[in-house]
Design a protein around this motif. Structure first.
Motif, PDB file in Angstrom:
ATOM      1  N   GLU A  12      -8.246  -8.290  -6.638  1.00 34.79           N
ATOM      2  CA  GLU A  12      -7.274  -9.787  -7.649  1.00 34.79           C
ATOM      3  C   GLU A  12      -8.431 -11.352  -6.827  1.00 34.79           C
ATOM      4  O   GLU A  12      -8.218 -10.805  -5.025  1.00 34.79           O
ATOM      5  N   ASP A  69       1.095  -5.296  -9.930  1.00 35.78           N
ATOM      6  CA  ASP A  69       0.887  -6.682  -9.220  1.00 35.78           C
ATOM      7  C   ASP A  69       1.376  -6.684  -8.030  1.00 35.78           C
ATOM      8  O   ASP A  69       2.371  -6.353  -7.613  1.00 35.78           O
ATOM      9  N   ASP A  70       0.576  -7.274  -7.756  1.00 35.87           N
ATOM     10  CA  ASP A  70       0.274  -7.741  -6.144  1.00 35.87           C
ATOM     11  C   ASP A  70       1.066  -7.126  -5.324  1.00 35.87           C
ATOM     12  O   ASP A  70       2.102  -7.170  -4.887  1.00 35.87           O
TER      13      ASP A  70
HETATM   14 CA    CA Z   1      -1.595 -10.635  -9.381  1.00 38.73          CA
END
Ligand code: CA
Ligand code: C2E
Ligand code: CA
Ligand code: CA
Length: 281
Positions: A238, A181-182
């Motif tokens: 995202e 993530d990220d």
């Molecule tokens: Ca994220």
């Protein structure tokens, strides 16, 4: 504010005392919320970028507070993480999300191809019962392990301990997929990615934000997509909010995305039309 006394003990500090009390109260409120099932999971569609076709969801927790109404996770996840309550809360979210996917699949054959992404916090990841809990939830809900994606943060991988690798491998052995993530926010060396059994890179919203205006962000997003291709990882962008961002990401070769342009996170009972609808192009 902390104040150290002459011999290293804490001097009583009324402001600090108030902080501790406030935190204890918040902790108690969170515990009560978990017991009284005040949390709800919302689901944000993840789409195939060229076709805009639904491929799955990310489960995102909210607190349906009796007075404040729906409260976002950024206000309570840090405290849950600091107090350890994230472990039971995260387990609840995972269970809820898997049960929901199983229910949709039972009702709609179209849902059988969809996957469910669930966030794992660092504290949850370090919890020794994690792998057994994930295995138990998969078994109880009947969700095929390959439909479950666990999202972990880049900072967790940067620690690169034996234990991290062992846990990731044990999760992979269950058949679940792992997403970072990220991705791109951690300033980590990219070579470390090869050492971890991850399947998916999620390009952080901060890069998507400036992708059409700021050429630096476009270059970074392109680098992540390239890296994904080299390492045979899927890429998910995202925070896609505009058609320009969508087409730029498509041109870069990013396969998947999520964002307000396609759909906001919504309650489970609002998902059905999205599952049934055909792609709109
Ligand atoms: Ca994220
Ligand atoms: P995240 O994992 O990066 O999740 C994506 C966040 O971006 C979500 O915020 C989502 O609502 C938001 N988002 C999606 N599309 C757009 C868009 O187009 N524009 C903008 N501005 N935002 C968009 P949310 O739901 O507030 O969650 C915030 C963070 O809280 C998550 O960031 C995640 O780190 C954490 N979180 C949420 N649910 C859970 C959970 O069940 N467990 C854990 N450990 N963390 C969670
Ligand atoms: Ca996430
Ligand atoms: Ca993010």
């Amino acid at each position: 504010a902390k104040a150290a006394g002459r011999d290293g003990y804490q001097v009583f500090d009324p402001a600090r005392h108030a902080d501790v009390l406030a935190e204890a109260e918040q902790r108690a409120a969170l515990e009560r919320a978990l017991l009284e099932e005040q949390f709800v999971v919302h689901y944000q569609p993840i789409v195939d970028l060229p076709a805009r076709e639904l491929i799955g969801f990310e489960a995102l927790v909210r607190w349906n507070h009796p007075e404040a109404g729906l409260v976002g996770p950024l206000t309570f996840i840090p405290l849950a993480e600091a107090t350890g309550l994230i472990v039971p809360l995260g387990r609840w979210v995972l269970d809820q999300a898997c049960r929901q996917l199983a229910a949709w699949t039972a009702e709609y054959p179209e849902a059988a191809r969809l996957r469910m992404s669930v966030n794992l916090s660092p504290r949850q990841f370090q919890h020794s019962g994690l792998v057994a809990e994930v295995a138990g939830i998969i078994e109880r809900t009947g969700v095929p392990a390959g439909k479950l994606v666990l999202e972990i943060t880049e900072s967790l991988l940067m620690k690169d301990t034996e234990a991290t690798v062992r846990t990731l491998e044990a999760l992979k052995a269950l058949g679940v997929r792992l997403a970072v993530d990220d991705f791109g926010t951690g300033y980590s060396s990219l070579s470390y990615l090869k050492r971890f059994p991850v399947d998916i890179l999620k390009i952080d919203r901060s890069f998507v934000d400036g992708i059409t205006a700021d050429s630096g962000d476009a270059t970074l997003a392109e680098a992540v997509v390239q890296l994904g291709r080299t390492l045979r990882l899927q890429t998910v962008a995202e925070g896609i909010e505009t058609a320009d961002q969508w087409s730029t990401l498509r041109e870069l070769g990013c396969e998947y995305g999520q964002g307000y342009l396609f759909a906001r996170p919504v309650a489970a009972d609002e998902i059905m039309p999205l599952i049934r609808s055909r792609p709109t192009g």
